[in-house]
Design a protein around this motif. Sequence first.
Motif, PDB file in Angstrom:
ATOM      1  N   LYS A 172      27.676 -12.664 -16.352  1.00 26.84           N
ATOM      2  CA  LYS A 172      26.722 -12.552 -15.247  1.00 26.84           C
ATOM      3  C   LYS A 172      25.849 -11.313 -15.402  1.00 26.84           C
ATOM      4  N   ILE A 173      26.483 -10.205 -15.782  1.00 26.55           N
ATOM      5  CA  ILE A 173      25.730  -8.954 -15.955  1.00 26.55           C
ATOM      6  C   ILE A 173      24.703  -9.108 -17.079  1.00 26.55           C
ATOM      7  N   ASN A 174      25.120  -9.663 -18.200  1.00 24.41           N
ATOM      8  CA  ASN A 174      24.211  -9.842 -19.330  1.00 24.41           C
ATOM      9  C   ASN A 174      23.065 -10.782 -18.985  1.00 24.41           C
ATOM     10  N   GLU A 175      23.363 -11.835 -18.254  1.00 20.02           N
ATOM     11  CA  GLU A 175      22.310 -12.779 -17.858  1.00 20.02           C
ATOM     12  C   GLU A 175      21.277 -12.097 -16.978  1.00 20.02           C
ATOM     13  N   GLU A 176      21.745 -11.236 -16.077  1.00 23.86           N
ATOM     14  CA  GLU A 176      20.804 -10.545 -15.198  1.00 23.86           C
ATOM     15  C   GLU A 176      19.968  -9.529 -15.974  1.00 23.86           C
ATOM     16  N   ILE A 177      20.595  -8.854 -16.917  1.00 21.82           N
ATOM     17  CA  ILE A 177      19.851  -7.873 -17.726  1.00 21.82           C
ATOM     18  C   ILE A 177      18.706  -8.544 -18.479  1.00 21.82           C
ATOM     19  N   HIS A 178      18.939  -9.763 -18.965  1.00 22.34           N
ATOM     20  CA  HIS A 178      17.938 -10.469 -19.767  1.00 22.34           C
ATOM     21  C   HIS A 178      17.049 -11.391 -18.946  1.00 22.34           C
ATOM     22  N   SER A 179      17.118 -11.263 -17.613  1.00 20.73           N
ATOM     23  CA  SER A 179      16.255 -12.093 -16.756  1.00 20.73           C
ATOM     24  C   SER A 179      15.036 -11.311 -16.277  1.00 20.73           C
ATOM     25  N   ASN A 180      14.737 -10.217 -16.979  1.00 17.36           N
ATOM     26  CA  ASN A 180      13.587  -9.356 -16.668  1.00 17.36           C
ATOM     27  C   ASN A 180      13.611  -8.818 -15.239  1.00 17.36           C
ATOM     28  N   PRO A 181      14.695  -8.154 -14.848  1.00 17.51           N
ATOM     29  CA  PRO A 181      14.757  -7.554 -13.508  1.00 17.51           C
ATOM     30  C   PRO A 181      13.837  -6.334 -13.428  1.00 17.51           C
ATOM     31  N   SER A 182      13.622  -5.860 -12.228  1.00 20.57           N
ATOM     32  CA  SER A 182      12.779  -4.675 -12.035  1.00 20.57           C
ATOM     33  C   SER A 182      13.494  -3.437 -12.564  1.00 20.57           C
ATOM     34  N   GLN A 183      12.720  -2.378 -12.746  1.00 20.71           N
ATOM     35  CA  GLN A 183      13.307  -1.123 -13.219  1.00 20.71           C
ATOM     36  C   GLN A 183      14.310  -0.572 -12.199  1.00 20.71           C
ATOM     37  N   MET A 223      36.601  -1.030 -22.982  1.00 16.62           N
ATOM     38  CA  MET A 223      35.475  -0.103 -22.882  1.00 16.62           C
ATOM     39  C   MET A 223      34.306  -0.534 -23.771  1.00 16.62           C
ATOM     40  N   LYS A 224      34.615  -1.108 -24.904  1.00 18.25           N
ATOM     41  CA  LYS A 224      33.581  -1.499 -25.869  1.00 18.25           C
ATOM     42  C   LYS A 224      32.535  -2.401 -25.223  1.00 18.25           C
ATOM     43  N   TYR A 225      32.972  -3.330 -24.365  1.00 18.38           N
ATOM     44  CA  TYR A 225      32.044  -4.251 -23.713  1.00 18.38           C
ATOM     45  C   TYR A 225      31.071  -3.502 -22.817  1.00 18.38           C
ATOM     46  N   TYR A 226      31.570  -2.515 -22.076  1.00 20.24           N
ATOM     47  CA  TYR A 226      30.700  -1.760 -21.174  1.00 20.24           C
ATOM     48  C   TYR A 226      29.803  -0.788 -21.939  1.00 20.24           C
ATOM     49  N   VAL A 227      30.266  -0.316 -23.089  1.00 15.13           N
ATOM     50  CA  VAL A 227      29.409   0.502 -23.963  1.00 15.13           C
ATOM     51  C   VAL A 227      28.234  -0.346 -24.452  1.00 15.13           C
ATOM     52  N   ASN A 228      28.508  -1.596 -24.810  1.00 18.02           N
ATOM     53  CA  ASN A 228      27.437  -2.499 -25.268  1.00 18.02           C
ATOM     54  C   ASN A 228      26.452  -2.799 -24.138  1.00 18.02           C
ATOM     55  N   ILE A 229      26.970  -2.985 -22.926  1.00 14.90           N
ATOM     56  CA  ILE A 229      26.093  -3.224 -21.778  1.00 14.90           C
ATOM     57  C   ILE A 229      25.206  -2.014 -21.526  1.00 14.90           C
ATOM     58  N   LYS A 230      25.781  -0.822 -21.648  1.00 10.40           N
ATOM     59  CA  LYS A 230      24.998   0.404 -21.442  1.00 10.40           C
ATOM     60  C   LYS A 230      23.857   0.492 -22.455  1.00 10.40           C
ATOM     61  N   GLN A 231      24.131   0.103 -23.690  1.00 12.40           N
ATOM     62  CA  GLN A 231      23.090   0.123 -24.717  1.00 12.40           C
ATOM     63  C   GLN A 231      21.976  -0.860 -24.375  1.00 12.40           C
ATOM     64  N   GLU A 232      22.369  -2.047 -23.901  1.00 17.28           N
ATOM     65  CA  GLU A 232      21.376  -3.051 -23.498  1.00 17.28           C
ATOM     66  C   GLU A 232      20.519  -2.525 -22.350  1.00 17.28           C
ATOM     67  N   LEU A 233      21.156  -1.904 -21.380  1.00 15.26           N
ATOM     68  CA  LEU A 233      20.420  -1.362 -20.232  1.00 15.26           C
ATOM     69  C   LEU A 233      19.493  -0.235 -20.658  1.00 15.26           C
ATOM     70  N   ASN A 234      19.969   0.638 -21.531  1.00 15.99           N
ATOM     71  CA  ASN A 234      19.126   1.741 -22.013  1.00 15.99           C
ATOM     72  C   ASN A 234      17.895   1.219 -22.738  1.00 15.99           C
ATOM     73  N   ASN A 235      18.072   0.163 -23.510  1.00 17.11           N
ATOM     74  CA  ASN A 235      16.938  -0.429 -24.221  1.00 17.11           C
ATOM     75  C   ASN A 235      15.898  -0.953 -23.239  1.00 17.11           C
ATOM     76  N   LYS A 236      16.357  -1.582 -22.166  1.00 16.53           N
ATOM     77  CA  LYS A 236      15.441  -2.124 -21.167  1.00 16.53           C
ATOM     78  C   LYS A 236      14.793  -1.028 -20.325  1.00 16.53           C
ATOM     79  N   LEU A 237      15.584   0.017 -20.040  1.00 17.42           N
ATOM     80  CA  LEU A 237      15.086   1.076 -19.171  1.00 17.42           C
ATOM     81  C   LEU A 237      14.067   1.965 -19.865  1.00 17.42           C
ATOM     82  N   TYR A 238      14.263   2.253 -21.126  1.00 18.00           N
ATOM     83  CA  TYR A 238      13.424   3.246 -21.795  1.00 18.00           C
ATOM     84  C   TYR A 238      12.393   2.679 -22.743  1.00 18.00           C
ATOM     85  N   ILE A 239      12.431   1.378 -22.980  1.00 18.84           N
ATOM     86  CA  ILE A 239      11.447   0.787 -23.891  1.00 18.84           C
ATOM     87  C   ILE A 239      10.365   0.052 -23.128  1.00 18.84           C
ATOM     88  N   GLN A 240      10.702  -0.588 -22.015  1.00 25.28           N
ATOM     89  CA  GLN A 240       9.697  -1.307 -21.244  1.00 25.28           C
ATOM     90  C   GLN A 240       8.631  -0.352 -20.709  1.00 25.28           C
TER      91      GLN A 240
END
Length: 240
Positions: A172-183, A223-240
Motif C-alpha cells: 500500500k505504501i509503495n503504491e501510494e508513493i508511485h501514484s504521484n502524491p503531493s509533496q 528494517m531493509k524494507y523501510y530503508v528501501n521505502i525511505k530511498q524511494e521517498l527521498n527520490n520523489k522528494l528531492y528530484i521532483q
Amino acid sequence: HPCITWNILCLKMSNRVFKILINSSWSTRLVVRYQSGKCVSDVTCWRCNKEISLSSDEVMFTCPCDRKVLLPPITKNYFLIMGCEQSYEVNIDLIKKRYHELQVLLHPDKYTIKSKLEQEFAVEHSSLVNKAYSTLSNPYNRGLYMLKLRAFTIDEKDNMSSDIEFLEELMKINEEIHSNPSQDRLQELNQANNVVLNVCISEVSYCFKQGDLLGAKDGLARMKYYVNIKQELNNKLYIQ
C-alpha cells in the motif's frame, strides 16, 4: 590490495600458524601470528626497519619513529579504525569527527610527492576509512557489519515473505508513493516511515545488547524494507 603485490607464505610451527605477507619490493613485511589465542600483527617499517607489534584490538597508521611515515593498512576492523567501541549504539558526531581527522592524515592527495609505496598505502587507508565511515554511520549497514563480524549474514532468503499483513502494508505504501502524491503527502509518508525505522533501530539495538544475533538478523531483514521505502521517498522528494 589492487595496487600492491604481496607474496604470501604460511608456516605452521608448534601448532601456531604464521601468515607472512611480503611486499614484492621486499621493503615491507607483515606477519600475522596467533599468540595466547589472540591475533597479533608484526609489521616492519619500510623506512626505519623498526618492527612494530599490534594486537587485534589496536590500530596504527604511521610509524612511531616518524609520524609522517605511513605504514601499510594493518587493522581492517571498522570500529577500531573509527575509534569507537564495537557496539550497535555509536556516537555519530564522534565518528564524523574521527573521519575528518583521518582524511586529513591519510588522504592520497597529501602523498602525491611521496614515494610510490606511501601513495599506495594512502589509497588503501583512505578507502578503508571511507568504507568504515559509510558503514558505521548507517544503522542498517552497521548492523549488517556487526553480524558479519560474528559470521552471520543476511541473504535474499532472509525476508518477511511469510508475513502477509506486513507485505500488504508495504505494498500500500509503495503504491501510494508511485501514484504521484503531493509533496506534502510525501513528507507525511516520510515522517511516518522514519518513526517505523527508529523503532526497527531500537529493536535491533536491544537484540545486540542481549546477544540475540538471530533477533538482530530478523530485525535487520525487516528494517531493509523501510530503508528501501525511505530511498524511494527521498527520490520523489528531492528530484521532483
